[in-house]
Write a protein that holds these residues in place. Structure first.
Motif, PDB file in Angstrom:
ATOM      1  N   ALA A   1     -10.309   2.487 -15.694  1.00  0.00           N
ATOM      2  CA  ALA A   1     -10.795   2.901 -13.844  1.00  0.00           C
ATOM      3  C   ALA A   1      -9.362   3.549 -13.287  1.00  0.00           C
ATOM      4  CB  ALA A   1     -11.660   2.216 -13.218  1.00  0.00           C
ATOM      5  N   VAL A   2      -9.023   3.836 -12.122  1.00  0.00           N
ATOM      6  CA  VAL A   2      -7.885   4.297 -11.897  1.00  0.00           C
ATOM      7  C   VAL A   2      -7.707   3.009 -10.322  1.00  0.00           C
ATOM      8  CG1 VAL A   2      -6.982   5.473  -9.563  1.00  0.00           C
ATOM      9  CG2 VAL A   2      -8.054   6.902 -10.616  1.00  0.00           C
ATOM     10  N   GLY A   3      -8.843   2.218  -9.700  1.00  0.00           N
ATOM     11  CA  GLY A   3      -7.990   0.588  -9.700  1.00  0.00           C
ATOM     12  C   GLY A   3      -9.511   0.099  -9.509  1.00  0.00           C
ATOM     13  N   ARG A   4      -9.451  -1.024  -8.362  1.00  0.00           N
ATOM     14  CA  ARG A   4     -10.463  -1.706  -8.453  1.00  0.00           C
ATOM     15  C   ARG A   4     -10.089  -1.767  -6.981  1.00  0.00           C
ATOM     16  NH1 ARG A   4      -6.996  -4.946 -11.576  1.00  0.00           N
ATOM     17  NH2 ARG A   4      -8.173  -6.393 -13.605  1.00  0.00           N
ATOM     18  N   LEU A   5     -11.479  -2.061  -6.258  1.00  0.00           N
ATOM     19  CA  LEU A   5     -11.797  -1.712  -4.037  1.00  0.00           C
ATOM     20  C   LEU A   5     -10.509  -2.701  -3.469  1.00  0.00           C
ATOM     21  CD1 LEU A   5     -15.428  -0.676  -3.815  1.00  0.00           C
ATOM     22  CD2 LEU A   5     -12.833   0.546  -4.176  1.00  0.00           C
ATOM     23  N   SER A   6     -10.662  -4.200  -4.140  1.00  0.00           N
ATOM     24  CA  SER A   6      -9.691  -4.366  -3.614  1.00  0.00           C
ATOM     25  C   SER A   6      -8.326  -5.291  -4.315  1.00  0.00           C
ATOM     26  CB  SER A   6     -10.365  -6.394  -4.199  1.00  0.00           C
ATOM     27  OG  SER A   6     -10.089  -6.417  -6.167  1.00  0.00           O
ATOM     28  N   ASP A   7      -7.841  -4.087  -5.005  1.00  0.00           N
ATOM     29  CA  ASP A   7      -6.680  -3.898  -5.109  1.00  0.00           C
ATOM     30  C   ASP A   7      -5.319  -3.739  -3.945  1.00  0.00           C
ATOM     31  OD1 ASP A   7      -6.781  -3.734  -8.208  1.00  0.00           O
ATOM     32  OD2 ASP A   7      -6.376  -1.999  -8.382  1.00  0.00           O
ATOM     33  N   LEU A   8      -4.415  -3.991  -3.614  1.00  0.00           N
ATOM     34  CA  LEU A   8      -3.289  -3.745  -3.056  1.00  0.00           C
ATOM     35  C   LEU A   8      -2.877  -2.522  -2.837  1.00  0.00           C
ATOM     36  CD1 LEU A   8      -1.157  -7.454  -3.150  1.00  0.00           C
ATOM     37  CD2 LEU A   8      -2.679  -6.853  -1.794  1.00  0.00           C
ATOM     38  N   GLY A   9      -2.875  -1.972  -3.882  1.00  0.00           N
ATOM     39  CA  GLY A   9      -1.983  -1.027  -3.749  1.00  0.00           C
ATOM     40  C   GLY A   9      -2.982   0.479  -3.655  1.00  0.00           C
ATOM     41  N   TRP A  10      -4.415   0.432  -5.004  1.00  0.00           N
ATOM     42  CA  TRP A  10      -5.253   1.280  -4.816  1.00  0.00           C
ATOM     43  C   TRP A  10      -6.201   1.818  -3.714  1.00  0.00           C
ATOM     44  CZ3 TRP A  10      -5.052   7.362  -5.872  1.00  0.00           C
ATOM     45  CH2 TRP A  10      -3.423   7.406  -6.596  1.00  0.00           C
ATOM     46  N   GLY A  11      -6.594  -0.031  -3.360  1.00  0.00           N
ATOM     47  CA  GLY A  11      -7.222  -0.494  -3.237  1.00  0.00           C
ATOM     48  C   GLY A  11      -8.485   0.677  -1.846  1.00  0.00           C
ATOM     49  N   GLY A  12      -7.282   0.844  -1.295  1.00  0.00           N
ATOM     50  CA  GLY A  12      -7.995   1.064   0.015  1.00  0.00           C
ATOM     51  C   GLY A  12      -7.849   2.615   0.437  1.00  0.00           C
ATOM     52  N   ARG A  13      -7.215   3.611  -0.837  1.00  0.00           N
ATOM     53  CA  ARG A  13      -7.253   5.136  -1.165  1.00  0.00           C
ATOM     54  C   ARG A  13      -9.212   4.485  -1.157  1.00  0.00           C
ATOM     55  NH1 ARG A  13      -8.845   9.481   0.092  1.00  0.00           N
ATOM     56  NH2 ARG A  13      -7.503  11.386  -0.897  1.00  0.00           N
TER      57      ARG A  13
ATOM     58  N   GLY B   1     -26.601  10.885 -30.619  1.00  0.00           N
ATOM     59  CA  GLY B   1     -25.518  11.279 -31.634  1.00  0.00           C
ATOM     60  C   GLY B   1     -24.096  10.947 -31.636  1.00  0.00           C
ATOM     61  N   ALA B   2     -23.488  10.754 -30.222  1.00  0.00           N
ATOM     62  CA  ALA B   2     -22.433  11.008 -29.690  1.00  0.00           C
ATOM     63  C   ALA B   2     -21.541   9.460 -30.523  1.00  0.00           C
ATOM     64  CB  ALA B   2     -22.058  10.307 -28.236  1.00  0.00           C
ATOM     65  N   PRO B   3     -20.446  10.157 -31.503  1.00  0.00           N
ATOM     66  CA  PRO B   3     -19.827   9.124 -32.219  1.00  0.00           C
ATOM     67  C   PRO B   3     -19.527   8.534 -31.597  1.00  0.00           C
ATOM     68  CG  PRO B   3     -19.585  11.565 -32.511  1.00  0.00           C
ATOM     69  CD  PRO B   3     -20.557  11.829 -31.434  1.00  0.00           C
ATOM     70  N   ALA B   4     -18.931   8.391 -30.823  1.00  0.00           N
ATOM     71  CA  ALA B   4     -18.474   6.940 -29.359  1.00  0.00           C
ATOM     72  C   ALA B   4     -18.223   7.464 -27.946  1.00  0.00           C
ATOM     73  CB  ALA B   4     -17.113   6.787 -30.342  1.00  0.00           C
ATOM     74  N   VAL B   5     -18.212   6.876 -27.300  1.00  0.00           N
ATOM     75  CA  VAL B   5     -18.007   7.680 -25.771  1.00  0.00           C
ATOM     76  C   VAL B   5     -17.258   6.655 -25.290  1.00  0.00           C
ATOM     77  CG1 VAL B   5     -19.197   6.669 -23.485  1.00  0.00           C
ATOM     78  CG2 VAL B   5     -20.679   7.321 -25.777  1.00  0.00           C
ATOM     79  N   LEU B   6     -16.256   6.956 -24.243  1.00  0.00           N
ATOM     80  CA  LEU B   6     -14.485   6.068 -24.023  1.00  0.00           C
ATOM     81  C   LEU B   6     -15.233   6.636 -22.468  1.00  0.00           C
ATOM     82  CD1 LEU B   6     -12.136   7.986 -25.568  1.00  0.00           C
ATOM     83  CD2 LEU B   6     -12.218   5.736 -25.462  1.00  0.00           C
ATOM     84  N   PRO B   7     -15.567   5.149 -21.514  1.00  0.00           N
ATOM     85  CA  PRO B   7     -16.083   5.309 -19.931  1.00  0.00           C
ATOM     86  C   PRO B   7     -14.585   5.100 -19.180  1.00  0.00           C
ATOM     87  CG  PRO B   7     -17.056   3.590 -21.045  1.00  0.00           C
ATOM     88  CD  PRO B   7     -15.822   4.026 -21.819  1.00  0.00           C
ATOM     89  N   LEU B   8     -14.517   6.620 -17.410  1.00  0.00           N
ATOM     90  CA  LEU B   8     -14.049   6.246 -16.686  1.00  0.00           C
ATOM     91  C   LEU B   8     -14.452   6.794 -15.058  1.00  0.00           C
ATOM     92  CD1 LEU B   8     -10.633   7.653 -16.531  1.00  0.00           C
ATOM     93  CD2 LEU B   8     -11.545   9.531 -16.583  1.00  0.00           C
ATOM     94  N   ALA B   9     -14.048   5.711 -14.799  1.00  0.00           N
ATOM     95  CA  ALA B   9     -13.976   6.032 -12.949  1.00  0.00           C
ATOM     96  C   ALA B   9     -13.064   5.903 -12.485  1.00  0.00           C
ATOM     97  CB  ALA B   9     -15.056   4.621 -13.407  1.00  0.00           C
ATOM     98  N   LEU B  10     -13.492   6.627 -10.747  1.00  0.00           N
ATOM     99  CA  LEU B  10     -12.397   6.305  -9.747  1.00  0.00           C
ATOM    100  C   LEU B  10     -12.042   4.677  -9.693  1.00  0.00           C
ATOM    101  CD1 LEU B  10     -13.069   9.500  -7.672  1.00  0.00           C
ATOM    102  CD2 LEU B  10     -11.622   9.273  -9.476  1.00  0.00           C
ATOM    103  N   ALA B  11     -12.949   3.514  -9.334  1.00  0.00           N
ATOM    104  CA  ALA B  11     -13.165   2.612  -8.898  1.00  0.00           C
ATOM    105  C   ALA B  11     -14.002   1.277 -10.098  1.00  0.00           C
ATOM    106  CB  ALA B  11     -13.470   2.555  -7.762  1.00  0.00           C
ATOM    107  N   LEU B  12     -13.545   0.378  -9.800  1.00  0.00           N
ATOM    108  CA  LEU B  12     -14.326  -0.611 -10.314  1.00  0.00           C
ATOM    109  C   LEU B  12     -13.623  -1.533  -8.864  1.00  0.00           C
ATOM    110  CD1 LEU B  12     -14.741  -2.483 -12.838  1.00  0.00           C
ATOM    111  CD2 LEU B  12     -12.929  -3.581 -13.461  1.00  0.00           C
ATOM    112  N   ALA B  13     -15.347  -2.307  -8.622  1.00  0.00           N
ATOM    113  CA  ALA B  13     -16.125  -2.869  -7.857  1.00  0.00           C
ATOM    114  C   ALA B  13     -15.120  -4.250  -7.104  1.00  0.00           C
ATOM    115  CB  ALA B  13     -17.016  -3.209  -7.270  1.00  0.00           C
ATOM    116  N   ALA B  14     -14.864  -4.555  -8.601  1.00  0.00           N
ATOM    117  CA  ALA B  14     -14.397  -6.275  -8.461  1.00  0.00           C
ATOM    118  C   ALA B  14     -13.344  -6.340  -9.874  1.00  0.00           C
ATOM    119  CB  ALA B  14     -15.038  -7.328  -8.576  1.00  0.00           C
TER     120      ALA B  14
END
Length: 728
Positions: free
Chosen positions: A562-574, A715-728
């Motif tokens: 993920a890009v960042g956590r919602l509680s991060d000092l940096g990316w959290g606010g954005r 049938g997908a060989p593998a899955v790579l999760p990608l998100a904008l934010a992690l809640a905690a």
């Protein structure tokens, strides 16, 4: 004072000198408390500032009550029990300090806690043999079934003195209410007549003081207040060694940069408090990158790591512990030179408690608050974890049986509450008599129970008022220490003459360009790990979901990002502005897209790279933010020159991925609602590499886990999760 009482005081002074040194003398209120406990066998509540010497009171009282030889024993009433002193203490760190302090006074102290289960039998035997002067236990131990039923009744019957440390935890009006402390009512009720009781705290306003004093009495009423035999000793809360100040800096990067620039100007070693675990870890990492010897301390760290960090600070091997409120009570370093807060605690009372760790045995200590605009959002989040609404409580009571226990894990599929909140609610219901904790879980008692909504509203209103008071503390034009003391109803509060309002600014607000740039670069780094789920929640079969045990490896997702956590000092606010409560839907912004690209680059070439480059992009359909998720998947596909294969369709409710529910509830709500359309199934089955699965927010992680499962089953060989934010 009578000749007999004078002799007791002389003996008390001698014990104190063994404990604290040849020059030590009892303060008048210390003697009044000891006299009330030892001679008069009363119940005493001491509300005294940190460093006043509350532990000296109960150690001296213990020594006097336990003495069996010498003429001074003839002055004391020996018809009441003189068994061990039982100290109910909130944290293991405090217990360790207390055991060491007791030994210096020749007092034999032992602890019973979750870390020494193999010693319980030996300790019990020592107590029965009269070989233990002080037994320290945690409040949680009071409701452990084996301890409560097998040890507690005998212990209460032989207790010579009961001490309730950090007694503000008894009151739900206080800043750190702990339901397990309410079990003290049972302990108090089982004490023999005239067994003295001492409750101590440094952080209680008038309302909390009244509440605790009433609970110490056996027959409190709203009309009469505490019983006459509860002696309340409130002292001045002035801390002459502390200099308080506030620095209003414009961003998290400025606050980290300021610390990096000015940490060497703060005396000795100290504590840097943060409001979240993520902030503590980030701050410690940044300061270490700037050459500072610091350690992170959070409730999520291993106990051995916390103990090592505590010892390094005690030994002055590090400049600071960067800590959450997990360090708030139970840490005693008399020469602590400073306390800095990155973000304001939610009440002046909590703030006073934490800054009280500093300056206990030094002439002056610096106390600085660096508030942030994100503080209020963090307060709101923690407030949302308060006692649940009545319908949820009733659902729990309805799910419990009176004939067979149900574990907390087995309750989770039946009620929409996360584990910590569910356990807190069950403890309150236990104290209220509606449920009972036994081996194997919880039983309903069948006793009538009413939901005290009016009191809960009043407590919530008090919390809101405390938060507003903390905002006003930061902006007050008057004396800062006086403001805190008045919030704690200190009748002796006067201007301190030392704080930044009384004596002028103590530190400059400037941040060097070098440090600010370093902080901005550090906080601007996107990318956090999304750990894959490997086990299903317990008890799903009881609600008709045929999933249990380990998630089949062929159905698991790989590690994600993920890009960042919602509680991060940096990316959290954005990120909160994009996916937080009430955020409007819209296309993914360019700066966030750029951050996603950086995350993908680091994922491909970093220390823990993906096993192979993704060969296609799939998104999770979103009801709340379809434009955001859709545009994110589209832009990733375009930039990476990957085919956009489609969406995993969700027919479930938005609430299934809300912030409130537990893992079992999430899986229950999601089961059978996620679909891989035929065209998408055909596409992923023909791939020779992993699929990049895109979503906006990962809270519990179960939406991503179960969407990945459906893709793997298609049938997908593998899955790579990608998100904008992690809640905690």
């Amino acid at each position: 004072m009578s000749q007999e009482r004078t002799a007791v005081r002389q003996r008390a002074e001698a014990v104190l000198r063994r404990l604290a040194g040849a020059q030590a003398r009892l303060r008048e209120d210390q003697w009044r408390a000891i006299e009330a406990l030892v001679v008069d066998r009363r119940r005493v509540l001491c509300v005294q500032r940190t460093g006043w010497g509350k532990s000296a009171v109960y150690f001296v009282a213990t020594a006097l009550l336990r003495e069996r030889d010498g003429e001074e024993t003839q002055l004391l009433d020996r018809t009441a029990p003189v068994g061990p002193t039982v100290i109910v203490s909130p944290l293991l760190a405090l217990m360790r300090n207390q055991v060491d302090a007791a030994a210096r006074a020749g007092i034999r102290a032992r602890t019973v806690n979750s870390a020494n289960l193999d010693e319980w039998d030996d300790i019990t035997a020592e107590i029965h043999a009269g070989a233990v002067d002080v037994l320290l236990i945690s409040p949680e131990r009071l409701n452990n079934p084996d301890f409560r039923d097998g040890v507690l009744p005998k212990l209460a019957a032989t207790t010579g003195l009961l001490v309730v440390d950090e007694a503000h935890c008894v009151s739900d009006w206080g800043h750190d209410f702990r339901p397990d402390y309410r079990r003290l009512r049972t302990f108090l009720g089982n004490l023999p007549d005239r067994t003295p009781v001492l409750a101590t705290t440094a952080t209680a306003n008038a309302r909390v003081t009244r509440d605790v004093a009433e609970q110490l009495g056996t027959e409190p009423t709203a009309a009469t207040g505490p019983r006459p035999d509860v002696l309340v000793l409130r002292g001045s809360l002035d801390r002459e060694s502390l200099r308080l100040g506030v620095l209003d800096l414009p961003s998290p990067a400025h606050r980290l940069g300021w610390l990096a620039d000015h940490l060497d100007q703060l005396p000795g070693s100290g504590i840097v408090y943060t409001l979240t675990v993520a902030s503590a870890i980030e701050t410690a990492e940044f300061l270490r990158s700037r050459g500072w010897a610091v350690a992170a301390y959070t409730g999520q760290a291993e106990d051995a790591d916390r103990r090592a960090a505590e010892q390094d600070l005690l030994d002055n091997k590090i400049k600071a512990l960067v800590a959450t409120s997990a360090l708030g009570m139970g840490f005693d370093k008399p020469d602590l030179g400073f306390v800095v807060h990155l973000g304001a605690p939610p009440s002046p009372i909590a703030y006073y408690q934490q800054v009280g760790r500093a300056g206990r045995a030094v002439e002056h200590a610096e106390v600085l608050l660096l508030p942030g605009v994100e503080d209020a959002a963090i307060w709101r989040y923690f407030a949302s974890l308060a006692f649940p609404p009545e319908e949820q409580v009733r659902a729990v009571l309805a799910a419990l049986h009176t004939d067979r226990p149900i574990s907390t894990q087995a309750l989770e599929p039946l009620v929409d509450l996360r584990r910590a909140r569910l356990e807190m609610m069950l403890k309150v219901l236990d104290v209220d008599g509606a449920v009972r904790r036994v081996r194997g879980g919880w039983l309903a008692t069948g006793e009538p129970w009413s939901y005290d909504e009016a009191r809960l509203r009043r407590v919530a209103a008090a919390r809101a008022a405390e938060q507003q008071a903390m905002i006003e503390y930061a902006s007050t034009t008057g004396c800062r220490l006086r403001y805190l003391r008045e919030c704690l109803d200190d009748a002796e509060a006067v201007d301190c003459g030392r704080c930044d309002r009384c004596a002028g600014a103590l530190f400059p607000a400037e941040v060097s360009t070098v440090s600010l740039t370093a902080a901005q670069t550090f906080l601007g780094r996107p990318g956090v790990l999304l750990a894959p789920k490997k086990l299903w929640p317990t008890g799903l079969e009881s609600v008709g979901v045929p999933l249990k045990g380990r998630i089949a490896p062929a159905e698991q997702a790989l590690s994600g990002r993920a890009v960042g956590r919602l509680s991060d000092l940096g990316w959290g606010g954005r990120l909160r502005g994009l996916v937080g409560p009430g955020a409007p839907d819209g296309p993914v912004p360019d700066d966030v897209t750029a951050a996603v690209v950086e995350v993908l680059k680091a994922w491909a070439h970093g220390d823990d790279p993906w096993p192979s480059r993704p060969v296609g992009v799939v998104s999770v359909s979103s009801r709340s933010r379809p434009s955001l998720v859709g545009s994110l998947a589209d832009r990733i596909a375009g930039i990476g020159r990957l085919p956009l294969l489609g969406q995993v369709i969700s027919a479930g409710s938005v609430a299934a991925d809300g912030p409130r529910g537990n893992s079992a509830q999430r899986v229950r709500a999601l089961h059978g609602t996620l679909t891989v359309p035929d065209h998408l199934a055909t596409a992923v089955a023909d791939l020779d590499g992993p699929v990049l699965l895109v979503d906006d927010l990962v809270d519990s992680g179960w939406t991503m886990t179960m969407a990945a499962r459906e893709l793997r089953r298609a049938g997908a060989p593998a899955v790579l999760p990608l998100a904008l934010a992690l809640a905690a």
